[in-house]
Design an enzyme around this catalytic site. Structure first.
Site, mmCIF file in Angstrom:
data_model
loop_
_atom_site.group_PDB
_atom_site.id
_atom_site.type_symbol
_atom_site.label_atom_id
_atom_site.label_comp_id
_atom_site.label_asym_id
_atom_site.label_seq_id
_atom_site.Cartn_x
_atom_site.Cartn_y
_atom_site.Cartn_z
ATOM 1 N N ALA A 215 70.285 17.814 1.711
ATOM 2 C CA ALA A 215 71.293 17.458 2.681
ATOM 3 C C ALA A 215 72.476 18.606 2.496
ATOM 4 O O ALA A 215 72.918 18.905 1.217
ATOM 5 C CB ALA A 215 71.745 16.194 2.727
ATOM 6 N N PRO A 216 73.218 18.799 3.508
ATOM 7 C CA PRO A 216 74.580 19.549 3.160
ATOM 8 C C PRO A 216 75.259 18.882 2.404
ATOM 9 O O PRO A 216 75.625 17.446 2.264
ATOM 10 C CB PRO A 216 75.296 19.598 4.698
ATOM 11 C CG PRO A 216 73.971 19.017 5.493
ATOM 12 C CD PRO A 216 73.269 18.543 4.945
ATOM 13 N N GLY A 217 76.110 19.626 1.388
ATOM 14 C CA GLY A 217 77.043 19.008 0.332
ATOM 15 C C GLY A 217 76.375 18.491 -0.852
ATOM 16 O O GLY A 217 76.875 17.803 -1.688
ATOM 17 N N GLY A 219 74.867 20.377 -3.116
ATOM 18 C CA GLY A 219 75.157 21.291 -4.285
ATOM 19 C C GLY A 219 74.174 22.398 -4.388
ATOM 20 O O GLY A 219 73.929 23.100 -5.324
ATOM 21 N N LYS A 220 73.711 22.833 -3.194
ATOM 22 C CA LYS A 220 72.719 23.861 -3.187
ATOM 23 C C LYS A 220 73.233 25.214 -3.509
ATOM 24 O O LYS A 220 72.939 25.912 -4.401
ATOM 25 C CB LYS A 220 71.786 24.207 -2.020
ATOM 26 C CG LYS A 220 71.335 22.810 -1.367
ATOM 27 C CD LYS A 220 70.626 22.819 -0.069
ATOM 28 C CE LYS A 220 71.526 23.128 1.084
ATOM 29 N NZ LYS A 220 72.433 21.734 1.308
ATOM 30 N N THR A 221 74.310 25.577 -3.074
ATOM 31 C CA THR A 221 75.174 26.852 -3.293
ATOM 32 C C THR A 221 75.534 26.757 -4.749
ATOM 33 O O THR A 221 75.452 27.562 -5.368
ATOM 34 C CB THR A 221 76.227 26.951 -2.297
ATOM 35 O OG1 THR A 221 75.866 26.769 -1.110
ATOM 36 C CG2 THR A 221 76.920 28.285 -2.438
ATOM 37 N N HIS A 436 63.106 -4.171 3.171
ATOM 38 C CA HIS A 436 61.965 -3.270 3.773
ATOM 39 C C HIS A 436 61.363 -2.522 2.514
ATOM 40 O O HIS A 436 59.913 -2.776 2.632
ATOM 41 C CB HIS A 436 62.622 -2.256 4.940
ATOM 42 C CG HIS A 436 61.664 -1.407 5.578
ATOM 43 N ND1 HIS A 436 61.301 -1.527 6.872
ATOM 44 C CD2 HIS A 436 60.977 -0.272 5.121
ATOM 45 C CE1 HIS A 436 60.522 -0.871 7.440
ATOM 46 N NE2 HIS A 436 60.165 -0.062 6.152
ATOM 47 N N GLU A 437 62.000 -1.759 1.799
ATOM 48 C CA GLU A 437 61.379 -0.883 0.841
ATOM 49 C C GLU A 437 60.631 -1.646 -0.183
ATOM 50 O O GLU A 437 59.600 -1.410 -0.754
ATOM 51 C CB GLU A 437 62.395 -0.019 0.352
ATOM 52 C CG GLU A 437 62.930 1.206 1.071
ATOM 53 C CD GLU A 437 61.773 1.889 2.001
ATOM 54 O OE1 GLU A 437 61.050 2.282 1.124
ATOM 55 O OE2 GLU A 437 62.154 2.327 2.901
ATOM 56 N N ASP A 513 56.513 3.644 10.225
ATOM 57 C CA ASP A 513 55.207 3.039 9.578
ATOM 58 C C ASP A 513 54.439 2.495 10.592
ATOM 59 O O ASP A 513 53.114 2.576 10.276
ATOM 60 C CB ASP A 513 56.014 1.756 8.813
ATOM 61 C CG ASP A 513 57.025 2.014 7.613
ATOM 62 O OD1 ASP A 513 56.750 3.001 7.171
ATOM 63 O OD2 ASP A 513 57.776 1.230 7.527
HETATM 64 P P1 ADP Z 1 75.581 22.804 -0.216
HETATM 65 O O1 ADP Z 1 75.205 24.414 -0.414
HETATM 66 O O2 ADP Z 1 74.337 21.769 -0.509
HETATM 67 O O3 ADP Z 1 75.840 22.421 1.283
HETATM 68 P P2 ADP Z 1 77.692 23.088 -2.048
HETATM 69 O O4 ADP Z 1 77.132 23.683 -3.327
HETATM 70 O O5 ADP Z 1 78.478 24.077 -0.998
HETATM 71 O O6 ADP Z 1 76.534 22.237 -1.081
HETATM 72 O O7 ADP Z 1 78.764 21.870 -2.316
HETATM 73 C C1 ADP Z 1 80.130 21.927 -1.994
HETATM 74 C C2 ADP Z 1 81.050 21.454 -3.332
HETATM 75 O O8 ADP Z 1 80.699 20.175 -3.666
HETATM 76 C C3 ADP Z 1 80.695 22.162 -4.514
HETATM 77 O O9 ADP Z 1 81.441 23.416 -4.602
HETATM 78 C C4 ADP Z 1 81.200 21.144 -5.611
HETATM 79 O O10 ADP Z 1 82.606 20.988 -5.877
HETATM 80 C C5 ADP Z 1 80.798 19.896 -4.749
HETATM 81 N N1 ADP Z 1 79.281 19.597 -5.573
HETATM 82 C C6 ADP Z 1 78.209 19.270 -4.600
HETATM 83 N N2 ADP Z 1 77.286 18.913 -5.482
HETATM 84 C C7 ADP Z 1 77.552 18.642 -6.553
HETATM 85 C C8 ADP Z 1 76.789 18.300 -7.802
HETATM 86 N N3 ADP Z 1 75.794 18.030 -7.895
HETATM 87 N N4 ADP Z 1 77.771 18.274 -9.087
HETATM 88 C C9 ADP Z 1 79.115 18.659 -8.863
HETATM 89 N N5 ADP Z 1 79.734 18.937 -7.819
HETATM 90 C C10 ADP Z 1 78.974 18.930 -6.644
HETATM 91 ZN ZN ZN Z 2 59.113 1.708 6.072
HETATM 92 MG MG MG Z 3 75.970 25.729 0.959
#
Ligand code: ADP
Ligand code: ZN
Ligand code: MG
Length: 625
Positions: A215-217, A219-221, A436-437, A513
């Site tokens: 999901a967005p945020g 920490g993929k990037t 539920h789970e 389900d």
């Molecule tokens: P995504 O690319 O998945 O949308 P980002 O990597 O851009 O998310 O995450 C944005 C910011 O949120 C990061 O720069 C960091 O500060 C914080 N963050 C997100 N995930 C983590 C994590 N697992 N541990 C520490 N910081 C995180």
């Molecule tokens: Zn279910």
């Molecule tokens: Mg990103």
């Protein structure tokens, strides 16, 4: 080619400027300045030669320095100081139509010259040329983004290809918390980038493409950068959405450039963020094709196929919508390694908070475990944001440290925003999902035919799933017995029935389900001949194409009566299954409550923990019968 052209243009302009300077300097230096009147006198006495008549100046040589009567001593001193044998002079020209006659009369050699205008002409010509080139490029770029110009224009954008390369990344795994499984999976990639020779010697197979899904945020990037930081290799990055705005051909050229540069810098990482913007399934586009995106995507595929992973280039990409990606991208040899980044659980959130509060001064009353418990559904980015908000609030309140109050207020503020944006469940919803789970998990555990439960979670995943129960298949299955199918249906109904028993009400959460249960019941009747009343016949009503999501309806092969008989038979299977599940859950109500309670507290319960709650084997057997 364009690059070289531009280069020589600069050299050329430089040379012209140099020439210009040289000329003015040299002439200024050598030639003594005299007045036109003096010049005329000199002509009269025949003491000049080699006269050049320019547009603005007349210049020439004195035959002798014996000109005291005409020139001042200062002027004569100029030539003496220079010490040469030629005494050049120059005079500002006055309109004098008789000059030529006079020169002829005194037999003075002369020539005409269009002075320096060639230089001026050249400069103005070059300036206007450059101007038009710039204008041209600008106009075509405009047209290109608007309407998609022909491929012949791609040369313009080419040298523009901007690739972001960072050679020293400071981010390491220590900055990434709460997604330990993903981190573990990427350790191998780091190892490879650190010592590629070792892997090559052993003939190990290295993944070419790693797709980070989450999901967005989540920490993929961040994680991709951390891999580069850990391995201490250059990090080339590009965002999929950038390509889409460009005009035709440029995106593909950029991809080519990107890989060319990366290969020179190996070992390194190429990271394509927001891959879905670029790699959307080619068939999804409703209005025909988007040429640019498709070309870029094709180029990416070509590049990925065209190199040997042993050169040490690892391609990483991130997406939050893997389901819309073009299947070609996920094929073997491309992004075939998937790493999932889940939303963090309580402990994960606490760890992330620790990372982000490293530089923050916390008051003694701040308990990050409590903060983590209050932020179910928050991802890493939300938590980083919460810490930041709390620090800002504390600063506004002129505090020396960030207090729990600041955290509470910050969380409230973000939750209000987040509720609109993503799913943050309220208390009641969390309870429903927990039961539920638990219902699914409990039924799966008490039925002997079922795969053991690996993990139960009420951390929302994606858009649809609010929680999940993960079962671990113990072996590959090719055949299923009737009782196994019935058990599977029971597990599917477990969630819904638990809600029924506990809350006396039911929610919309069981839709998926029920769909699956219906599929099973229908297949039992119409395909597997498992119905007593209808017997061994198959009644294939609809066939799902393995390649399309939409079912292909085939003509009915049976009568209306049979159709209603199928309906009632399916209904009967459901009724029996429901009754059975209801009985099982009621019998184990205490365990159901305990499990739901633990889920609400910790969000994730491991399978082993659940098994410890269950009665011994003998009891289970009796309950299942
Ligand atoms: P995504 O690319 O998945 O949308 P980002 O990597 O851009 O998310 O995450 C944005 C910011 O949120 C990061 O720069 C960091 O500060 C914080 N963050 C997100 N995930 C983590 C994590 N697992 N541990 C520490 N910081 C995180
Ligand atoms: Zn279910
Ligand atoms: Mg990103």
């Amino acid at each position: 080619m364009e690059k070289r052209l531009r280069f020589s243009l600069w050299y050329f302009l430089g040379a012209v400027a140099l020439l210009f300077l040289l000329q003015t300097f040299l002439i200024r230096e050598e030639a003594g300045q005299i007045t036109y009147a003096q010049f005329k006198q000199l002509v009269g006495t025949g003491k000049v030669t080699d006269v050049v008549i320019g547009a603005d100046y007349v210049s020439g040589k004195l035959t002798t320095l014996d000109v005291e009567g005409i020139l001042g001593p200062e002027q004569i001193k100029h030539w003496k100081d220079l010490g040469g044998a030629n005494y050049y002079f120059r005079a500002v020209k006055v309109d004098d139509p008789k000059l030529v006659e006079e020169l002829e009369a005194h037999k003075i050699a002369f020539s005409g010259r269009v002075a320096n205008t060639w230089l001026a002409n050249l400069v103005s010509w070059v300036v206007s040329l450059v101007f038009f080139l710039v204008l041209w490029g600008f106009l075509f770029r405009r047209i290109g983004t608007g309407a998609g110009a022909g491929g012949g224009l791609m040369a313009i954008g080419r040298s523009k290809a901007k690739v972001y390369v960072e050679s020293e990344i400071r981010v390491t795994f220590a900055d990434v918390a709460g997604i330990d499984e993903a981190k573990e999976e990427l350790r191998e990639v780091v190892e490879f980038l650190r010592t590629p020779e070792r892997f090559r010697r052993l003939g190990g197979k290295i993944p070419k493409g790693v797709l980070l899904v989450g999901a967005p945020g989540t920490g993929k990037t961040l994680l991709a950068r951390a891999v580069a930081g850990e391995a201490k290799v250059p990090f080339f990055s590009m965002s999929g959405s950038e390509f889409v705005e460009l005009f035709v051909g440029v995106g593909a050229a950029r991809v080519r450039d990107l890989f060319e540069q990366a290969k020179q810098k190996a070992p390194c990482i190429v990271f394509i963020d927001e891959l879905d913007a670029l790699g959307k399934s080619r068939s999804i586009n409703p209005l025909g094709t988007h040429d640019e995106r498709e070309q870029t995507l094709n180029q990416l595929l070509v590049e990925m196929d065209g190199f040997d992973p042993n050169v040490g280039v690892i391609i990483m990409a991130a997406t939050n919508r893997p389901e819309i990606l073009d299947a070609a991208l996920l094929r073997a040899g491309r992004f075939d390694r998937h790493v999932a980044l889940d939303r963090p659980d309580v402990r994960g959130r606490e760890a992330i908070l620790r990372v982000h509060t490293r530089q923050v001064k916390l008051a003694p009353d701040v308990d990050l475990r409590v903060v983590a418990a209050r932020t179910p559904g928050f991802v890493g980015a939300d938590l980083a944001n919460a810490v930041n908000e709390a620090a800002l609030l504390a600063a506004r309140r002129e505090r020396a440290e960030v207090t729990m109050q600041d955290f509470d207020d910050a969380i409230d503020r973000i939750t209000v925003g987040a509720e609109r944006k993503t799913r943050v469940m309220n208390k009641r919803e969390r309870e429903i999902v927990a039961y539920h789970e638990s219902g699914h998990a409990l039924i799966a555990s008490v039925l002997p035919n079922m795969d053991p439960v690996r993990k139960i979670s009420i951390i929302p995943r994606g858009i649809a799933a609010l929680g999940y129960t993960q079962q671990l298949p113990t072996q590959d299955r090719y055949l299923m017995t009737r009782s196994e199918l019935e058990d599977r249906m029971a597990v599917l109904l477990g969630g819904r029935v638990a809600e029924e028993i506990v809350f006396g009400d039911i929610s919309t959460g069981a839709q998926d389900d029920l769909q699956k249960a219906t599929d099973i019941a229908l297949s039992m009747v119409t395909q597997y001949g498992m119905s007593e009343t209808l017997g061994l016949r198959t009644f294939e009503r609809e066939r799902r194409s393995p390649f399309l999501d939409t079912p292909i309806m085939s003509p009915k092969e049976y009568s209306e009566e049979k159709s209603s008989a199928i309906d009632s038979e399916v209904g009967e299977i459901f009724r029996r299954s429901h009754e059975r599940v209801h009985r099982l859950l009621s019998e184990h109500r205490a365990i159901l409550d305990e499990l739901a309670h633990r889920l609400l507290e910790r969000e994730v319960v491991e399978g082993d923990e659940l098994r410890a709650l269950l009665p011994s084997d003998g009891d289970t057997q009796r309950a299942a019968s």
